[in-house]
Design a protein around this motif. Structure first.
Motif, PDB file in Angstrom:
ATOM      1  N   GLU A 181       0.842  -1.193   0.000  1.00  0.00           N
ATOM      2  CA  GLU A 181       0.000   0.000   0.000  1.00  0.00           C
ATOM      3  C   GLU A 181       0.876   1.242   0.000  1.00  0.00           C
ATOM      4  OE1 GLU A 181      -4.291  -1.149   1.887  1.00  0.00           O
ATOM      5  OE2 GLU A 181      -2.823  -0.282   3.272  1.00  0.00           O
ATOM      6  N   LEU A 182       0.370   2.283  -0.647  1.00  0.00           N
ATOM      7  CA  LEU A 182       1.094   3.544  -0.722  1.00  0.00           C
ATOM      8  C   LEU A 182       0.077   4.674  -0.757  1.00  0.00           C
ATOM      9  CD1 LEU A 182       3.756   5.158  -1.185  1.00  0.00           C
ATOM     10  CD2 LEU A 182       3.365   4.852  -3.641  1.00  0.00           C
ATOM     11  N   THR A 183       0.330   5.724   0.016  1.00  0.00           N
ATOM     12  CA  THR A 183      -0.539   6.896   0.031  1.00  0.00           C
ATOM     13  C   THR A 183       0.171   8.080  -0.598  1.00  0.00           C
ATOM     14  OG1 THR A 183      -1.711   6.165   2.010  1.00  0.00           O
ATOM     15  CG2 THR A 183      -1.834   8.497   1.489  1.00  0.00           C
ATOM     16  N   LEU A 184      -0.508   8.729  -1.534  1.00  0.00           N
ATOM     17  CA  LEU A 184      -0.023   9.941  -2.188  1.00  0.00           C
ATOM     18  C   LEU A 184      -0.854  11.121  -1.705  1.00  0.00           C
ATOM     19  CD1 LEU A 184       0.195   8.532  -5.837  1.00  0.00           C
ATOM     20  CD2 LEU A 184       1.975   8.501  -4.071  1.00  0.00           C
ATOM     21  N   GLN A 185      -0.317  12.331  -1.898  1.00  0.00           N
ATOM     22  CA  GLN A 185      -1.057  13.522  -1.494  1.00  0.00           C
ATOM     23  C   GLN A 185      -0.950  14.592  -2.579  1.00  0.00           C
ATOM     24  OE1 GLN A 185       0.948  14.522   2.189  1.00  0.00           O
ATOM     25  NE2 GLN A 185       2.281  15.994   1.171  1.00  0.00           N
ATOM     26  N   ARG A 186      -1.971  15.450  -2.595  1.00  0.00           N
ATOM     27  CA  ARG A 186      -2.037  16.513  -3.599  1.00  0.00           C
ATOM     28  C   ARG A 186      -2.756  17.706  -2.983  1.00  0.00           C
ATOM     29  NH1 ARG A 186      -5.251  15.000  -8.985  1.00  0.00           N
ATOM     30  NH2 ARG A 186      -3.776  13.233  -8.810  1.00  0.00           N
ATOM     31  N   ASN A 187      -2.257  18.897  -3.189  1.00  0.00           N
ATOM     32  CA  ASN A 187      -2.890  20.109  -2.664  1.00  0.00           C
ATOM     33  C   ASN A 187      -4.066  20.502  -3.558  1.00  0.00           C
ATOM     34  OD1 ASN A 187      -1.044  20.325  -0.535  1.00  0.00           O
ATOM     35  ND2 ASN A 187       0.382  21.534  -1.752  1.00  0.00           N
ATOM     36  N   LEU A 188      -5.264  20.541  -2.961  1.00  0.00           N
ATOM     37  CA  LEU A 188      -6.492  20.873  -3.678  1.00  0.00           C
ATOM     38  C   LEU A 188      -7.494  21.483  -2.715  1.00  0.00           C
ATOM     39  CD1 LEU A 188      -7.215  17.610  -5.740  1.00  0.00           C
ATOM     40  CD2 LEU A 188      -6.553  19.817  -6.703  1.00  0.00           C
ATOM     41  N   ASP A 189      -8.400  22.301  -3.242  1.00  0.00           N
ATOM     42  CA  ASP A 189      -9.523  22.711  -2.406  1.00  0.00           C
ATOM     43  C   ASP A 189     -10.607  21.638  -2.512  1.00  0.00           C
ATOM     44  OD1 ASP A 189     -10.736  23.108  -4.881  1.00  0.00           O
ATOM     45  OD2 ASP A 189     -10.747  25.292  -4.743  1.00  0.00           O
ATOM     46  N   GLY A 209      -8.600   4.242  -1.175  1.00  0.00           N
ATOM     47  CA  GLY A 209      -8.905   5.358  -0.292  1.00  0.00           C
ATOM     48  C   GLY A 209      -8.767   6.674  -1.022  1.00  0.00           C
ATOM     49  N   LEU A 210      -9.762   7.547  -0.886  1.00  0.00           N
ATOM     50  CA  LEU A 210      -9.711   8.907  -1.414  1.00  0.00           C
ATOM     51  C   LEU A 210     -10.349   9.816  -0.372  1.00  0.00           C
ATOM     52  CD1 LEU A 210     -10.783   8.600  -5.182  1.00  0.00           C
ATOM     53  CD2 LEU A 210      -8.575   9.412  -4.323  1.00  0.00           C
ATOM     54  N   ALA A 211      -9.544  10.692   0.213  1.00  0.00           N
ATOM     55  CA  ALA A 211     -10.059  11.572   1.260  1.00  0.00           C
ATOM     56  C   ALA A 211      -9.426  12.958   1.114  1.00  0.00           C
ATOM     57  CB  ALA A 211      -9.772  10.993   2.647  1.00  0.00           C
ATOM     58  N   TRP A 212     -10.067  13.918   1.787  1.00  0.00           N
ATOM     59  CA  TRP A 212      -9.589  15.299   1.722  1.00  0.00           C
ATOM     60  C   TRP A 212      -9.726  15.935   3.100  1.00  0.00           C
ATOM     61  CZ3 TRP A 212     -11.811  19.978   2.893  1.00  0.00           C
ATOM     62  CH2 TRP A 212     -11.162  21.129   2.425  1.00  0.00           C
ATOM     63  N   ASN A 213      -8.684  16.662   3.493  1.00  0.00           N
ATOM     64  CA  ASN A 213      -8.727  17.379   4.760  1.00  0.00           C
ATOM     65  C   ASN A 213      -7.758  18.540   4.712  1.00  0.00           C
ATOM     66  OD1 ASN A 213      -9.478  17.912   7.444  1.00  0.00           O
ATOM     67  ND2 ASN A 213      -7.772  16.702   8.248  1.00  0.00           N
ATOM     68  N   ASP A 214      -8.239  19.711   5.126  1.00  0.00           N
ATOM     69  CA  ASP A 214      -7.388  20.888   5.290  1.00  0.00           C
ATOM     70  C   ASP A 214      -6.580  21.187   4.031  1.00  0.00           C
ATOM     71  OD1 ASP A 214      -6.390  23.058   6.669  1.00  0.00           O
ATOM     72  OD2 ASP A 214      -4.753  21.926   7.596  1.00  0.00           O
ATOM     73  N   GLY A 215      -7.246  21.198   2.873  1.00  0.00           N
ATOM     74  CA  GLY A 215      -6.592  21.602   1.636  1.00  0.00           C
ATOM     75  C   GLY A 215      -5.719  20.553   0.985  1.00  0.00           C
ATOM     76  N   ARG A 216      -5.858  19.305   1.392  1.00  0.00           N
ATOM     77  CA  ARG A 216      -4.990  18.268   0.841  1.00  0.00           C
ATOM     78  C   ARG A 216      -5.778  16.997   0.553  1.00  0.00           C
ATOM     79  NH1 ARG A 216      -0.663  18.149   4.625  1.00  0.00           N
ATOM     80  NH2 ARG A 216       0.113  19.934   3.457  1.00  0.00           N
ATOM     81  N   MET A 217      -5.567  16.444  -0.643  1.00  0.00           N
ATOM     82  CA  MET A 217      -6.155  15.170  -1.008  1.00  0.00           C
ATOM     83  C   MET A 217      -5.193  14.041  -0.651  1.00  0.00           C
ATOM     84  SD  MET A 217      -7.461  13.714  -4.712  1.00  0.00           S
ATOM     85  CE  MET A 217      -5.844  13.497  -5.465  1.00  0.00           C
ATOM     86  N   TYR A 218      -5.757  12.961  -0.091  1.00  0.00           N
ATOM     87  CA  TYR A 218      -4.984  11.759   0.205  1.00  0.00           C
ATOM     88  C   TYR A 218      -5.527  10.627  -0.666  1.00  0.00           C
ATOM     89  CZ  TYR A 218      -3.279  14.300   4.264  1.00  0.00           C
ATOM     90  OH  TYR A 218      -2.694  15.243   5.077  1.00  0.00           O
ATOM     91  N   LEU A 219      -4.640   9.972  -1.381  1.00  0.00           N
ATOM     92  CA  LEU A 219      -5.017   8.924  -2.318  1.00  0.00           C
ATOM     93  C   LEU A 219      -4.231   7.668  -1.974  1.00  0.00           C
ATOM     94  CD1 LEU A 219      -5.284   9.355  -6.173  1.00  0.00           C
ATOM     95  CD2 LEU A 219      -4.065   7.417  -5.193  1.00  0.00           C
ATOM     96  N   ARG A 220      -4.934   6.599  -1.637  1.00  0.00           N
ATOM     97  CA  ARG A 220      -4.271   5.348  -1.256  1.00  0.00           C
ATOM     98  C   ARG A 220      -4.396   4.319  -2.373  1.00  0.00           C
ATOM     99  NH1 ARG A 220      -6.276   2.579   4.173  1.00  0.00           N
ATOM    100  NH2 ARG A 220      -8.098   2.253   2.867  1.00  0.00           N
ATOM    101  N   PHE A 246      -2.577   8.883   8.682  1.00  0.00           N
ATOM    102  CA  PHE A 246      -3.768   9.618   8.251  1.00  0.00           C
ATOM    103  C   PHE A 246      -4.972   8.692   8.182  1.00  0.00           C
ATOM    104  CE2 PHE A 246      -6.723  10.696   4.845  1.00  0.00           C
ATOM    105  CZ  PHE A 246      -7.164  11.925   5.291  1.00  0.00           C
ATOM    106  N   TRP A 247      -4.808   7.529   7.556  1.00  0.00           N
ATOM    107  CA  TRP A 247      -5.946   6.626   7.395  1.00  0.00           C
ATOM    108  C   TRP A 247      -6.412   6.056   8.723  1.00  0.00           C
ATOM    109  CZ3 TRP A 247      -8.229   7.577   3.159  1.00  0.00           C
ATOM    110  CH2 TRP A 247      -7.505   7.902   2.006  1.00  0.00           C
ATOM    111  N   SER A 248      -5.489   5.741   9.618  1.00  0.00           N
ATOM    112  CA  SER A 248      -5.903   5.220  10.912  1.00  0.00           C
ATOM    113  C   SER A 248      -6.622   6.290  11.735  1.00  0.00           C
ATOM    114  CB  SER A 248      -4.707   4.660  11.685  1.00  0.00           C
ATOM    115  OG  SER A 248      -3.777   5.685  11.994  1.00  0.00           O
TER     116      SER A 248
END
Length: 369
Positions: A181-189, A209-220, A246-248
Motif C-alpha cells: 500500500e502507498l498513500t499519495l497527497q495533492r494540494n487541492l480545495d 482510499g480517497l479523502a480530503w482534509n485541510d486543503g490536501r487530497m490523500y489517495l491510497r 492519516f488513514w488510521s
C-alpha cells in the motif's frame, strides 16, 4: 460466568427474565461506542445486559473467505487473528479503543475508508445468530456467500443500534490483505477534490482510499507492489509523509475533527451524499472521505439548514456530537420508511424489550418511560 463457555442460552434466559420482570434492556459491550448509539443516560426502567463474555472466533476458513465470531469478541482480537492468516474485513472497520467489540461494530454499522472499493459492513455480513425480544435464539443466513436464506435479515443488524435484538454471532466474508500500500497527497480545495475523484473514478487504478482534509487530497493505492508502483508513477503525486497515520486517524476517529469537543452551538455532522455532489454552501470545517461520499462537517449552522441542503443533494445527515437543539440526531427518513422500520422492530421485539433511543418509533413497554 466462565469466559470460555457459549453464553447463548444464558443470555436468552436473561432476556426472558427481564421480560417477566417488566424491565427493558440496553445491550452493553465495551462501551466505546455508547455516545454514538446512546447519547443520553439510561431511563430508570432500563438495565444493561453485558455481552462481553460471549466471545471467541467459532469458524475461520481463509480459503473460503469467511469468519464467524461471537459478538462480544474484542475487535482487536479478531483483527489480529485475521492478519495472522493474511485476511482482513473488507469494510476496514474503525477501532475506537480498548474494549471495542464485534457486536458494537455491527450495531453502529460504520465502514472505513476502503468501503467504496471493497464492501460496506452491511454487504460483508453473511449470517447472524440473534436473541429476539421474546428470548428466542434465531439464526439468519449462513457461512457461505451463496447461501441467501435469511441474508437480508442478517444485514438489518448492521446499524440497528441494538434495537432488533441481542447479537450473538456474526459471519463475515473476508478479503486477502493487500501485499503493498502507498498513500499519495495533492494540494487541492474541496471542489478540486470532487473533480479529481470524478476523473479517478474513470480509471482502473488500484484505489483503496480517497479523502480530503485541510486543503490536501490523500489517495491510497493497494495491491501488488508492481501495480501500486506503476500507478503511483502514472499519477505523479508526492508520497504522503504519514499516510498510514492519516488513514488510521480517519478510520478510528482519532484525528480532527473528531477529537475536539464541539463549542457551544457547534455540532459535528456525518453527511452521506452522492460522491460527485459539489460542496454545499454551509459554513464550517469539512473532512471528506469515500471520494466525497462521506463528509464530516463541524458547524454552528442550524440543523434545519444543514438537512435542507443535504436533502437537496439526495443525502442524509446525522448529528454525531454536540447539542442537537431539539432536532433528531438521526436523519428523518419519512413516514413510510419509519413505519416500515417500526414494523420490523415490532416483529423482532414486540414488547419493546430493547432500549434504542435514537431509533424513531421504537416500541415502548407499558411499564417504561
Amino acid at each position: 460466568m466462565s469466559e470460555t463457555a457459549d453464553y447463548s442460552q444464558e443470555l436468552a434466559r436473561a432476556v426472558r427474565e427481564a421480560a417477566d420482570g417488566g424491565r427493558r434492556l440496553w445491550i452493553a459491550g465495551g462501551g466505546t461506542r455508547s455516545t454514538i448509539a446512546r447519547p443520553d443516560p439510561l431511563p430508570g426502567d432500563v438495565e444493561s445486559l453485558d455481552v462481553t463474555a460471549h466471545r471467541g472466533i467459532t469458524h475461520l476458513a481463509p480459503s473460503e473467505l469467511v469468519v464467524s465470531v461471537r459478538a462480544g469478541t474484542p475487535l482487536a482480537e479478531l483483527q489480529a487473528e485475521l492478519a495472522a492468516v493474511g485476511m482482513m474485513l473488507p469494510f476496514e472497520p474503525g477501532d475506537p479503543g480498548p474494549g471495542a467489540t464485534v457486536g458494537g461494530m455491527v450495531a453502529t454499522g460504520l465502514s472505513g475508508p476502503r468501503r467504496p472499493w471493497t464492501a460496506s459492513l452491511r454487504d460483508a455480513v453473511l449470517g447472524t445468530r440473534v436473541i429476539n425480544g421474546s428470548g428466542e435464539i434465531l439464526r439468519f443466513g449462513g457461512e457461505v456467500m451463496k447461501n441467501v436464506a435469511g441474508f437480508d435479515v442478517s444485514r438489518l443488524m448492521a446499524g440497528s443500534l441494538g434495537g432488533l435484538g441481542v447479537l450473538l454471532e456474526v459471519s463475515f466474508k473476508l478479503l486477502p490483505r493487500p501485499a503493498h500500500e502507498l498513500t499519495l497527497q495533492r494540494n487541492l480545495d474541496a471542489a478540486g477534490f470532487i473533480d479529481a475523484c470524478r476523473e479517478l473514478g474513470r480509471t482502473a487504478l488500484p484505489l483503496s482510499g480517497l479523502a480530503w482534509n485541510d486543503g490536501r487530497m490523500y489517495l491510497r493505492l493497494s495491491g501488488g507492489e508492481q501495480a501500486v508502483t506503476e500507478a503511483a508513477e502514472r499519477l505523479g503525486d508526492a508520497p504522503a509523509a504519514d499516510g498510514e497515520g492519516f488513514w488510521s486517524g480517519l478510520r478510528d476517529h482519532r484525528a480532527e475533527p473528531f477529537t475536539r469537543e464541539p463549542a457551544p452551538g457547534e455540532r459535528l455532522w456525518r453527511i452521506v451524499v452522492p460522491p460527485a455532489t459539489p460542496p454545499p454552501e454551509l459554513p464550517g470545517e469539512w473532512l471528506l472521505n469515500w471520494g466525497g461520499g462521506e463528509r464530516w462537517l463541524r458547524s454552528e449552522a442550524d440543523p434545519a439548514r444543514v438537512r435542507t441542503a443535504v436533502e437537496a443533494a439526495g443525502g442524509h445527515a446525522r448529528i454525531w456530537h454536540g447539542d442537537p437543539a431539539g432536532a433528531p440526531r438521526l436523519h428523518p427518513r419519512g413516514t413510510a420508511l419509519e413505519g416500515l422500520e417500526a414494523r420490523v422492530r415490532q416483529s423482532m421485539d414486540p414488547e419493546g424489550m430493547f432500549h434504542s433511543p435514537l431509533l424513531p418509533g421504537s416500541p415502548a413497554r407499558a411499564t417504561g418511560t
